[in-house]
Design a protein around this motif. Structure first.
Motif, PDB file in Angstrom:
ATOM      1  N   LEU A 128      52.936  28.676  36.723  1.00 13.88           N
ATOM      2  CA  LEU A 128      52.933  27.293  36.251  1.00 13.88           C
ATOM      3  C   LEU A 128      52.857  27.228  34.728  1.00 13.88           C
ATOM      4  O   LEU A 128      53.504  26.385  34.090  1.00 13.88           O
ATOM      5  CB  LEU A 128      51.762  26.535  36.877  1.00 13.88           C
ATOM      6  CG  LEU A 128      51.848  26.283  38.388  1.00 13.88           C
ATOM      7  CD1 LEU A 128      50.555  25.650  38.888  1.00 13.88           C
ATOM      8  CD2 LEU A 128      53.041  25.400  38.720  1.00 13.88           C
ATOM      9  N   TYR A 129      52.074  28.119  34.153  1.00 13.95           N
ATOM     10  CA  TYR A 129      51.929  28.176  32.698  1.00 13.95           C
ATOM     11  C   TYR A 129      53.266  28.479  32.021  1.00 13.95           C
ATOM     12  O   TYR A 129      53.658  27.821  31.036  1.00 13.95           O
ATOM     13  CB  TYR A 129      50.878  29.230  32.367  1.00 13.95           C
ATOM     14  CG  TYR A 129      50.921  29.834  30.992  1.00 13.95           C
ATOM     15  CD1 TYR A 129      50.632  29.089  29.866  1.00 13.95           C
ATOM     16  CD2 TYR A 129      51.229  31.187  30.829  1.00 13.95           C
ATOM     17  CE1 TYR A 129      50.652  29.662  28.611  1.00 13.95           C
ATOM     18  CE2 TYR A 129      51.253  31.763  29.583  1.00 13.95           C
ATOM     19  CZ  TYR A 129      50.962  31.004  28.474  1.00 13.95           C
ATOM     20  OH  TYR A 129      50.996  31.571  27.234  1.00 13.95           O
ATOM     21  N   VAL A 147      55.787  25.340  32.740  1.00 13.44           N
ATOM     22  CA  VAL A 147      55.472  24.159  31.931  1.00 13.44           C
ATOM     23  C   VAL A 147      55.774  24.425  30.457  1.00 13.44           C
ATOM     24  O   VAL A 147      56.327  23.564  29.754  1.00 13.44           O
ATOM     25  CB  VAL A 147      53.999  23.764  32.136  1.00 13.44           C
ATOM     26  CG1 VAL A 147      53.574  22.698  31.131  1.00 13.44           C
ATOM     27  CG2 VAL A 147      53.774  23.262  33.560  1.00 13.44           C
ATOM     28  N   ILE A 175      47.233  25.577  32.555  1.00 16.34           N
ATOM     29  CA  ILE A 175      48.694  25.666  32.662  1.00 16.34           C
ATOM     30  C   ILE A 175      49.403  25.096  31.436  1.00 16.34           C
ATOM     31  O   ILE A 175      50.616  25.243  31.310  1.00 16.34           O
ATOM     32  CB  ILE A 175      49.200  24.965  33.935  1.00 16.34           C
ATOM     33  CG1 ILE A 175      48.910  23.474  33.893  1.00 16.34           C
ATOM     34  CG2 ILE A 175      48.596  25.605  35.171  1.00 16.34           C
ATOM     35  CD1 ILE A 175      49.457  22.714  35.080  1.00 16.34           C
TER      36      ILE A 175
END
Length: 286
Positions: free
Chosen positions: A96-97, A100, A159
Motif C-alpha cells: 500500500l505504501y 499510494v 502507508i
C-alpha cells in the motif's frame, strides 16, 4: 607475416597507487565503524555467562560461543508472536505504501494541473516535521475512528510517506517526454502510461523504498507503543524492549533478541541490493 611486436606494459603511477591504497584504507575504516556495533552485539549474544561483557579492553571473542541466550530470547517472551505481528504489518503496509506513493507522485511529475507546484511544496514541507509532533493528532484521529489498539491503527498512518512520494516524483520527472508522447500516439491511456512506462522505469527507486519502508516498519517502536495496549499485537521491536523489562540486566539475552530481529533486514537488503546499486549507478551517471 606474424607480428612480433612486444606489448608495452605500462607500470602504474606511484601517486595513483598510493591514492588507491588510501581509498581502500579509508573504506575499511568506515566499514568497521558501521559494522562494529553489530559485531560487538553478536559477540555479547554468544558469550557464556562466566565471561564478562563489559571488560576493558573489550574482549570480542566468546570463550566458548554458546547459543543459550538465543534460546532464552525466543522463550522468555512470545518472540514468534511478535515476529508474526511484524510480518503482518510488513505485508499490509509495504504494498500500500508503494502504491499510494507512486499514484501520488505520478500526477505531480507528469500531469499539469493548477497549483501542482504549491501542492508539492506544501506536501514536501511535511518531511521536515518531527515525527513526535504528529503523535497526538494521529492518536486523536485513530481514537475518533475507534481504531485504537488495533492492527489498522498501526497500518493506516504508515502507508503515506512524503519521502516515498518525493523520490518517485523525481524518478518519474526524469523520464523523457518523447516516450510518453509516442505511447499517446499509439493510443495509450494515462493509466497505461503509468503502469507500462512510469512504474517499470521506477523499479530501482521502488526497490530502495521497499528496503527503507521495511526497515522503518520492522523497527517501528514509538507509534505502536502509543496506540497499542494489547501485547499480542506488539511488533518485534516493541517486543524486544519488553524483553529488556522481563530479563532485567541480562544484556546477553537482549543482544541475542536484537541480533535475531536484524536478520530479516539483512536478508531483504541482500535480496534487493542489485536494484540499490543500479539506482545509485543511474544517479551517478545522471
Amino acid at each position: 607475416m606474424a607480428d612480433t611486436t612486444t606489448p608495452v606494459v605500462v607500470a602504474p603511477k606511484p601517486r595513483h597507487t598510493v591514492r588507491t591504497v588510501l581509498m581502500y584504507v579509508l573504506l575499511t575504516v568506515v566499514g568497521l565503524l558501521f559494522i562494529g556495533p553489530f559485531l560487538i552485539m553478536l559477540s555479547t549474544a554468544l558469550k557464556p555467562g562466566s565471561q564478562p561483557v563489559d571488560s576493558f579492553p573489550p574482549d570480542l571473542i566468546p570463550r566458548p560461543p554458546v547459543l543459550d541466550w538465543f534460546v532464552e530470547a525466543t522463550t522468555t517472551i512470545p518472540f514468534f508472536t511478535f515476529t508474526g505481528n511484524s510480518v503482518i504489518y510488513i505485508v499490509a503496509i509495504i504494498p500500500l505504501y508503494l502504491l499510494v506513493s507512486a499514484m501520488t507522485a505520478y500526477p505531480l511529475a507528469r500531469i499539469n494541473f493548477r497549483g501542482r507546484g504549491l501542492f508539492f511544496m506544501v506536501f514536501l514541507s511535511t518531511m521536515f516535521l518531527p515525527g513526535e509532533l504528529m503523535l497526538i493528532p494521529r492518536f486523536l484521529v485513530m481514537s475518533q475512528l475507534g481504531l485504537v489498539d488495533s492492527y489498522l491503527a498501526v497500518i493506516l498512518p504508515a502507508i503515506l510517506s512524503a519521502l516515498g512520494i518525493f523520490m518517485l516524483r523525481q524518478t518519474f520527472a526524469q523520464i523523457p517526454e518523447e516516450i510518453f508522447e509516442a505511447a499517446r500516439v499509439d493510443g495509450a491511456s494515462e493509466w497505461g502510461l503509468f503502469t507500462r512506462i512510469a512504474l517499470p522505469a521506477a523499479v530501482p527507486t521502488l526497490a530502495v523504498l521497499t528496503i527503507l519502508g521495511f526497515i522503518s516498519v520492522w523497527n517501528s517502536f514509538v507509534w505502536p507503543l502509543v496506540v497499542l495496549n494489547d501485547q499480542s499485537k506488539f511488533p518485534l521491536a516493541l517486543g524486544i524492549a519488553y524483553l529488556s523489562g522481563v530479563s532485567g540486566n541480562d544484556v546477553r539475552g537482549l543482544a541475542a533478541g536484537t541480533v535475531l530481529s536484524l536478520l530479516p533486514v539483512i536478508a531483504v537488503f541482500l535480496f534487493l541490493q542489485k536494484h540499490i546499486l543500479g539506482s545509485m549507478a543511474g544517479a551517478l551517471k545522471g
